[in-house]
Design a protein around this motif. Structure first.
Motif, PDB file in Angstrom:
ATOM      1  N   GLY A  55       0.801  -1.216   0.000  1.00 12.54           N
ATOM      2  CA  GLY A  55       0.000   0.000   0.000  1.00 12.54           C
ATOM      3  C   GLY A  55       0.830   1.259   0.000  1.00 12.54           C
ATOM      4  N   VAL A  56       2.153   1.139  -0.021  1.00 11.00           N
ATOM      5  CA  VAL A  56       3.028   2.293   0.086  1.00 11.00           C
ATOM      6  C   VAL A  56       3.798   2.550  -1.199  1.00 11.00           C
ATOM      7  CG1 VAL A  56       4.982   3.308   1.336  1.00 11.00           C
ATOM      8  CG2 VAL A  56       3.312   1.897   2.555  1.00 11.00           C
ATOM      9  N   CYS A  57       4.237   1.499  -1.870  1.00 12.05           N
ATOM     10  CA  CYS A  57       5.319   1.677  -2.847  1.00 12.05           C
ATOM     11  C   CYS A  57       4.847   1.989  -4.266  1.00 12.05           C
ATOM     12  CB  CYS A  57       6.220   0.442  -2.846  1.00 12.05           C
ATOM     13  SG  CYS A  57       5.401  -1.076  -3.346  1.00 12.05           S
ATOM     14  N   GLU A  58       3.524   2.071  -4.519  1.00 16.19           N
ATOM     15  CA  GLU A  58       2.981   2.557  -5.783  1.00 16.19           C
ATOM     16  C   GLU A  58       3.617   1.941  -7.026  1.00 16.19           C
ATOM     17  OE1 GLU A  58       3.025   6.770  -5.957  1.00 16.19           O
ATOM     18  OE2 GLU A  58       2.076   7.015  -4.010  1.00 16.19           O
ATOM     19  N   PRO A  59       3.429   0.634  -7.239  1.00 17.07           N
ATOM     20  CA  PRO A  59       3.939   0.054  -8.476  1.00 17.07           C
ATOM     21  C   PRO A  59       3.227   0.654  -9.678  1.00 17.07           C
ATOM     22  CG  PRO A  59       2.638  -1.541  -7.233  1.00 17.07           C
ATOM     23  CD  PRO A  59       2.799  -0.344  -6.365  1.00 17.07           C
ATOM     24  N   ARG A  60       3.947   0.873 -10.771  1.00 24.08           N
ATOM     25  CA  ARG A  60       3.379   1.461 -11.983  1.00 24.08           C
ATOM     26  C   ARG A  60       2.621   0.399 -12.771  1.00 24.08           C
ATOM     27  NH1 ARG A  60       4.237   5.738  -9.749  1.00 24.08           N
ATOM     28  NH2 ARG A  60       6.078   6.990 -10.044  1.00 24.08           N
ATOM     29  N   GLU A  61       1.536   0.832 -13.414  1.00 25.90           N
ATOM     30  CA  GLU A  61       0.804  -0.112 -14.252  1.00 25.90           C
ATOM     31  C   GLU A  61       1.570  -0.447 -15.518  1.00 25.90           C
ATOM     32  OE1 GLU A  61      -3.199   0.892 -15.107  1.00 25.90           O
ATOM     33  OE2 GLU A  61      -3.685   1.272 -13.016  1.00 25.90           O
ATOM     34  N   GLU A  62       2.295   0.529 -16.047  1.00 24.54           N
ATOM     35  CA  GLU A  62       3.033   0.318 -17.288  1.00 24.54           C
ATOM     36  C   GLU A  62       4.494   0.050 -16.968  1.00 24.54           C
ATOM     37  OE1 GLU A  62       1.920   0.357 -20.477  1.00 24.54           O
ATOM     38  OE2 GLU A  62      -0.118   0.488 -19.676  1.00 24.54           O
ATOM     39  N   PRO A  63       5.110  -0.891 -17.677  1.00 25.90           N
ATOM     40  CA  PRO A  63       6.550  -1.086 -17.494  1.00 25.90           C
ATOM     41  C   PRO A  63       7.304   0.184 -17.885  1.00 25.90           C
ATOM     42  CG  PRO A  63       5.586  -2.837 -18.832  1.00 25.90           C
ATOM     43  CD  PRO A  63       4.534  -1.795 -18.662  1.00 25.90           C
ATOM     44  N   VAL A  64       8.391   0.426 -17.229  1.00 22.75           N
ATOM     45  CA  VAL A  64       9.215   1.597 -17.516  1.00 22.75           C
ATOM     46  C   VAL A  64      10.287   1.207 -18.531  1.00 22.75           C
ATOM     47  CG1 VAL A  64      10.803   3.286 -16.531  1.00 22.75           C
ATOM     48  CG2 VAL A  64       8.828   2.503 -15.210  1.00 22.75           C
ATOM     49  N   GLY A  65      10.380   1.974 -19.594  1.00 20.08           N
ATOM     50  CA  GLY A  65      11.372   1.692 -20.630  1.00 20.08           C
ATOM     51  C   GLY A  65      12.786   1.891 -20.114  1.00 20.08           C
ATOM     52  N   MET A  66      13.700   1.064 -20.579  1.00 23.15           N
ATOM     53  CA  MET A  66      15.105   1.164 -20.189  1.00 23.15           C
ATOM     54  C   MET A  66      15.958   1.286 -21.449  1.00 23.15           C
ATOM     55  SD  MET A  66      15.245   0.771 -16.761  1.00 23.15           S
ATOM     56  CE  MET A  66      16.720  -0.073 -16.243  1.00 23.15           C
ATOM     57  N   PRO A  67      15.878   2.427 -22.139  1.00 23.88           N
ATOM     58  CA  PRO A  67      16.560   2.535 -23.440  1.00 23.88           C
ATOM     59  C   PRO A  67      18.081   2.404 -23.340  1.00 23.88           C
ATOM     60  CG  PRO A  67      15.722   4.663 -22.735  1.00 23.88           C
ATOM     61  CD  PRO A  67      15.162   3.651 -21.779  1.00 23.88           C
TER      62      PRO A  67
END
Ligand code: ZN
Ligand code: ZN
Length: 70
Positions: A55-67
């Protein structure tokens, strides 16, 4: 290890960040185990519906790009 929220003995660990959680404070959140492209080149995700979440760490719904990673 004790619960991140109340400092009582923990029953599990957040799947996303590793914080420990007791039964009163644990939450559940879908967790993407794997992403892949099918034969039509569309993204598919393998998801567990009820992973432990703090309930704290706010995972993102979309994967984060790692260019920077080739
Ligand atoms: Zn707790
Ligand atoms: Zn967490």
């Amino acid at each position: 290890m004790n619960c991140w929220h109340c400092d009582r003995p923990a029953h599990g660990v957040c799947r996303f960040c590793g914080r420990a959680l007791c039964r009163d404070h644990v939450r559940e959140m879908p967790y993407i185990v794997a992403l892949y492209k099918d034969q039509h080149n569309t993204h598919q995700a393998i998801v567990t519906a009820r992973a432990l979440f703090c309930g704290v760490c706010e995972p993102r719904e979309e994967p984060v790009g790692m260019p920077e990673l080739k």
